[in-house]
Write an enzyme that holds these catalytic residues in place. Sequence first.
Site, PDB file in Angstrom:
ATOM      1  N   LYS A  94       0.853  -1.198   0.000  1.00 36.45           N
ATOM      2  CA  LYS A  94       0.000   0.000   0.000  1.00 36.45           C
ATOM      3  C   LYS A  94       0.887   1.246   0.000  1.00 36.45           C
ATOM      4  O   LYS A  94       1.936   1.267   0.665  1.00 36.45           O
ATOM      5  CB  LYS A  94      -0.883  -0.037   1.255  1.00 36.45           C
ATOM      6  CG  LYS A  94      -1.989   1.022   1.294  1.00 36.45           C
ATOM      7  CD  LYS A  94      -2.827   0.839   2.570  1.00 36.45           C
ATOM      8  CE  LYS A  94      -3.965   1.838   2.648  1.00 36.45           C
ATOM      9  NZ  LYS A  94      -4.781   1.666   3.883  1.00 36.45           N
TER      10      LYS A  94
ATOM     11  N   SER B 242      -9.600  -0.773   7.427  1.00 34.19           N
ATOM     12  CA  SER B 242      -9.075  -0.497   6.087  1.00 34.19           C
ATOM     13  C   SER B 242      -8.467  -1.690   5.359  1.00 34.19           C
ATOM     14  O   SER B 242      -8.285  -1.646   4.148  1.00 34.19           O
ATOM     15  CB  SER B 242      -8.043   0.628   6.147  1.00 34.19           C
ATOM     16  OG  SER B 242      -8.699   1.873   6.134  1.00 34.19           O
TER      17      SER B 242
ATOM     18  N   SER C  59      -9.609   1.498   3.211  1.00 30.52           N
ATOM     19  CA  SER C  59      -8.823   2.288   2.279  1.00 30.52           C
ATOM     20  C   SER C  59      -7.752   1.486   1.537  1.00 30.52           C
ATOM     21  O   SER C  59      -7.154   2.009   0.598  1.00 30.52           O
ATOM     22  CB  SER C  59      -8.133   3.424   3.041  1.00 30.52           C
ATOM     23  OG  SER C  59      -7.206   2.892   3.974  1.00 30.52           O
TER      24      SER C  59
END
Lengths: 499, 559
Positions: free
Chosen positions: B111, B230, B206
Amino acid sequence: MAARGCGGVWRRALQRGPGGSCSASRPRRAVACNARGGAVPVGQSGLAPWVPVVGLEIHAQITSNSKLFSGSQVQFAAPPNSLVSFFDASLPGTLPVLNRRCVEAAVMTGLALNCTINKKSLFDRKHYFYADLPAGYQITQQRVPIAVNGSLSYSLCIDNKMSQMVTKTVRIKQIQLEQDSGKSLHDDARSQTLVDLNRAGVGLMEVVMEPDMCCGEEAAAAVRELQLILQTLGSSQAIMAEGQLRVDANVSVHHPGEPYGVRTEVKNINSIRFLTKAVDYEIQRQIKELENGGTVVNETRAFDSKLGCTVPMRDKEGKQDYRFMPEPNLPPLILYDAKSLPANVNHQQVVNIDWIHERLPDLPSVKRAKLVELYGILPEHSFTLVNEDGLMEFFEDVVKRTQMKPKKVIGWILSDLLSHLKQHSLTANESPISSFLLADLLNLLENGDISSSAAKQVMAIKEGNKKVINKLIGLVRKATRGRANPLLVKQILEKKLSE
Amino acid sequence: MESLGVAAKWRRPGVRCGAGTGREDGRSGVRRRGVGRHAARFSAPAALKEGQITPTELCQRCLALVRSTQFLNAYITVAEETALKQAEESEKRYQRGQPLGELDGIPIAVKDNFNTAGIETTCASNMLKGYISPYNATVVQKLLDQGAVLLGKTNLDEFAMGSGSTDGVFGPVRNPWSYSRQYKEKSIPRSDSEPENSNWVIAGGSSGGSAAAVSAFTCFAALGSDTGGSTRNPAAHCGVVGLKPTYGLISRHGLIPLVNSMDVPGILTRCVDDAAVVLGSLAGHDPKDSTTVQDIFQPFALPTLTDVSKLSIGIPKEYHVPGLSSEILAVWSKAADLFKNAGAKVVEVSLPHTHYSIVCYHVLCTAEVASNMARFDGLEYGHRSDMSKSTESMYAATRREGFSDVVRGRILSGNYFLLKQNYEDYFVKAQKVRRLIANDFVKVFGSGIDILLTPITLSDAIPYVEFIKEDNRTRSTQDDILTQAANMAGLPAVNVPTALSERGLPIGLQFIGRSFQEKQLLTVAKWFEKQVQFPMIQLEEVKKHDDGVLQHQKSASFS
């Protein structure tokens, strides 16, 4: 009565005009405080007396190899931005890791200042935007600091007479660990700011002293005592000129029996001498302001050492809300004592308060008492020996090498040597007369080989006064009944004296 | 064990169990036979070890797939060159017969809020566009040290603030399932005039980029971060395993923080066993992160449970929230039945303070955000505005230009909560409530419950066009509701893909375990995974680029 304590300070300050070039001469103020810190009516002016109140916040840079939360080296005057880790520059994703050495320094200092050491203390973030604060917050200990409720005893002389010393105590509210900021240099000509982050993140101990003082001299004496303690402990080098000890003074004035007045904070004080000046100036300024029907504004002021006055700091205008918040990246700081120390724990991982306590060196007050006891010297002399850099060691070296009684030695050191050193702003370590030489000289004197005036002349020469050599030649000729060759005597003396 | 009578109900037509056997050359020895023979083996190494595919080939295939699935917008940066170099190094190790371990040569994605030395780290924000960190996050370093091949950095909501992966400066992530045969068959075009791809659904967030990257077979594992859900939320929407470990088990050093006291690096994989392998490679004390625990972590292989009768599964009634779709509710209760029928004790439990969790989370989250974002002032790194009237005006312009409305909104409310006059009323209260929430869990686990079973999302993934009708704050509030309590309490939790919805989209369920009991949690999750036989995504793009190597072993337990 009015002449006691700080009263004398006020008079002197007033006569000189505390503002220096900042302000015209001031009328005499009805202000005084006695040795106990209470207000004393001055009487002659007929005005109600003022009681000044002085509290101090002192930031002492911790002596350690690395910073409080990063592995960067700590070093004075290194090339700009050469000692900056990713954490110090607050690169995203970096985390603080507490430096054990800094914790030990704070515990040591707390113990030396008779504090209660909190077995569990916490770190907080204090937020404000400033160019030399890269994270936008400072990690400090706002809620639960590492040490609380201590006291510091200090002594000062009355009316500048060494023989009249009083001992006072200031309460220590707390000692907190926190990060230092970087340094900003403002280049107004090119309207730019240069930032040096070498200092960013260096460990500080903030020592908060309660407003128990009432004049610049008291503040100065308290800070000097603290400085000696820190230096003795080795927890801070505490050199003000290098910014290792920074003093902010909170000053207010009020009438006896009334609540404290609005206070101002005076910053930028970088020597003990300036602390005395800054505090006394600020007290006078506030009194004048109030007596002229004005008000004192709660503001931050800077001491201008050139002008000898305090001026409002423009970039500190306006009230800041620091939006304190617990620092989530640091667990509570847990300290142990012999009782609470868990079994089979790695000693490298924990800080043991009792262990540190047992290893505290002799503090200045103990050193003084020992000097008095060991050498039979006067207490006030012990103050001078301990308070002057390196003088105690010098004294003890001399005493070791001479048959002269310490009581007599101290006279030579304090009246002859010290006054010369002071004249030339030298410390005992920089003395042109070494302890060996002084001991030899005093031995000759003690054995009756030379007279006291000859000894004084030798000292004077060693201190750089060459003219005195003729007097010595005279003494030699007198002793040899004129049989010695003056030129040869001069040559031999010069050779001996330059050794 | 033979509770398959129940499990069979979960199967759907088109499930490819152990699908895609060998390569075209017919060598089918790639698959590992024998269920539970060796639990924690990463799926691909067998092929690597046996020389059926080289790390370079594997990397190239993944890169090709990354390219052909570019429309998913899963990656912000593809580090092709360094990935191939890493693969080459790995290849040499295999040739010498000295691979570094299970992860050697395995393509992974990270990420884009983890620092990667030499590769841009943007947090999907204008503030950090172009920012190249000089150091690796500890978790990234650990993966690299074990030979993993870093393909690139995945998309997210700006600074991980969101639940859809729709609010980053690089645009929204598309859920790979939007393009699956399963979804296409079920979805009815809304109107003829609409373009074909207007039906695509969000990936969740996210960490949507990481979930999509794993789901679309572009990599074998990805790192996400999990602050309020997330990692688990996008894992649920994209049909992959998403593990949020216990707070303090994995280093956060190098993870650009959202909420320091809740952030945990998350692990996204195709199966539970793989998650255990990655966990084993990441967990443990990090001297650079003082909040990691000192205890030595022992990597573990997951045993294959055959008997669940000693298990006590808690079903927290408060997770039956308004807005929970009937479909999810049905899957949840079926899962509970599955355990019951297999002999486990299934108990309804209460976590009474759950209702307050989301408001409390909001206060704590924004307060830390306000603080953490203070460092972005344009001086040391990142975006700096041209505004040069004064330092203050430069700060203001830099932050206005660098942060999105969502980020600035959170900073503003966080600063409001931290003001001296509000601190006691908001922050301190929220902290107290947080303690109550954590205590709820302590009580439940203290009462003998081993694992909690809950839903993870209110519904399956919704189309992007629907999702953006509500603002980020509303969405985050809705979507974090079932996940953030685990963050408040610091507990480990995992999403296990469970079933497909009526629309052909993944539905996942959440297992929450005791602190630092990841092994127990994942063991149960693995048992459940095996029972439900979640179907494999059928993507044209994957078929085109794969002759079986990439997806032949969706899960080790399949082989």
